[in-house]
Design a protein around this motif. Structure first.
Motif, PDB file in Angstrom:
ATOM      1  N   THR A 130      59.314  53.320  27.441  1.00  0.00           N
ATOM      2  CA  THR A 130      60.410  53.481  28.403  1.00  0.00           C
ATOM      3  C   THR A 130      61.065  54.847  28.238  1.00  0.00           C
ATOM      4  O   THR A 130      61.321  55.550  29.224  1.00  0.00           O
ATOM      5  N   ARG A 137      58.820  57.550  29.652  1.00  0.00           N
ATOM      6  CA  ARG A 137      58.876  57.604  31.121  1.00  0.00           C
ATOM      7  C   ARG A 137      60.160  58.318  31.561  1.00  0.00           C
ATOM      8  O   ARG A 137      60.148  59.105  32.510  1.00  0.00           O
ATOM      9  N   GLY A 138      61.259  58.028  30.875  1.00  0.00           N
ATOM     10  CA  GLY A 138      62.515  58.708  31.187  1.00  0.00           C
ATOM     11  C   GLY A 138      62.419  60.190  30.921  1.00  0.00           C
ATOM     12  O   GLY A 138      62.889  61.013  31.727  1.00  0.00           O
ATOM     13  N   PHE A 191      60.478  61.817  33.698  1.00  0.00           N
ATOM     14  CA  PHE A 191      61.279  61.943  34.906  1.00  0.00           C
ATOM     15  C   PHE A 191      62.273  63.096  34.763  1.00  0.00           C
ATOM     16  O   PHE A 191      62.410  63.934  35.667  1.00  0.00           O
ATOM     17  N   THR A 230      68.532  60.719  35.455  1.00  0.00           N
ATOM     18  CA  THR A 230      67.427  60.012  34.804  1.00  0.00           C
ATOM     19  C   THR A 230      67.837  58.579  34.499  1.00  0.00           C
ATOM     20  O   THR A 230      67.097  57.627  34.783  1.00  0.00           O
ATOM     21  N   LEU A 231      69.021  58.411  33.926  1.00  0.00           N
ATOM     22  CA  LEU A 231      69.501  57.057  33.627  1.00  0.00           C
ATOM     23  C   LEU A 231      69.634  56.240  34.904  1.00  0.00           C
ATOM     24  O   LEU A 231      69.193  55.087  34.952  1.00  0.00           O
ATOM     25  N   SER A 255      67.994  56.534  37.657  1.00  0.00           N
ATOM     26  CA  SER A 255      66.646  56.214  38.131  1.00  0.00           C
ATOM     27  C   SER A 255      66.036  55.076  37.311  1.00  0.00           C
ATOM     28  O   SER A 255      65.409  54.164  37.859  1.00  0.00           O
ATOM     29  N   MET A 256      66.235  55.127  36.006  1.00  0.00           N
ATOM     30  CA  MET A 256      65.666  54.088  35.137  1.00  0.00           C
ATOM     31  C   MET A 256      66.336  52.735  35.389  1.00  0.00           C
ATOM     32  O   MET A 256      65.672  51.705  35.432  1.00  0.00           O
ATOM     33  N   SER A 282      65.134  51.322  38.750  1.00  0.00           N
ATOM     34  CA  SER A 282      63.752  50.848  38.718  1.00  0.00           C
ATOM     35  C   SER A 282      63.570  49.685  37.750  1.00  0.00           C
ATOM     36  O   SER A 282      62.482  49.117  37.663  1.00  0.00           O
ATOM     37  N   ARG A 290      63.716  49.901  34.498  1.00  0.00           N
ATOM     38  CA  ARG A 290      62.927  50.363  33.356  1.00  0.00           C
ATOM     39  C   ARG A 290      63.797  50.840  32.209  1.00  0.00           C
ATOM     40  O   ARG A 290      63.559  51.874  31.617  1.00  0.00           O
ATOM     41  N   THR A 291      64.814  50.093  31.892  1.00  0.00           N
ATOM     42  CA  THR A 291      65.610  50.392  30.703  1.00  0.00           C
ATOM     43  C   THR A 291      65.442  49.240  29.746  1.00  0.00           C
ATOM     44  O   THR A 291      65.709  48.109  30.057  1.00  0.00           O
TER      45      THR A 291
END
Length: 101
Positions: free
Chosen positions: A30, A33-34, A37, A90-91, A93-94, A97, A99-100
């Motif tokens: 995770t 991925r962050g 991004f 970024t946070l 977006s995560m 999605s 994805r955190t």
């Protein structure tokens, strides 16, 4: 739920779970991925800022950081330029999605 007065958490079990290999892999994936991004939206002049964005292990977790001396100015801006909010975006977006970890 009548009669229930409280919940006791098994802190040892929670700590063991956070240290499990599967969870650690998910946390690392995770964070990576962050990082990817953040790098994709980072402003590029020389590439030094973008390339400085990395994942660092933080206890049982991970964090996405930049260690260039002007990272705060890029994130928050100065009186001469607006902030780019790379880590904030970024946070966002995560979270959006899911994805955190």
């Amino acid at each position: 739920m009548d009669g229930i007065t409280g919940i006791q958490l098994d802190q040892a079990a929670i700590k063991a779970l956070t240290r499990h290999e599967t969870v650690q892999t998910a946390v690392q994936d995770t964070a990576e991925r962050g990082r990817d991004f953040a790098r994709s939206i980072a402003p590029v002049d020389t590439g030094r800022y973008r390339d400085s964005i990395e994942v660092r292990k933080d206890g049982d977790g991970a964090e996405i950081v930049s260690d260039v001396d002007y990272a705060d100015e890029v994130e928050y801006g100065t009186r001469h330029m607006e902030g780019q909010h790379i880590f904030g975006r970024t946070l966002d977006s995560m979270v959006k999605s899911g994805r955190t970890s």
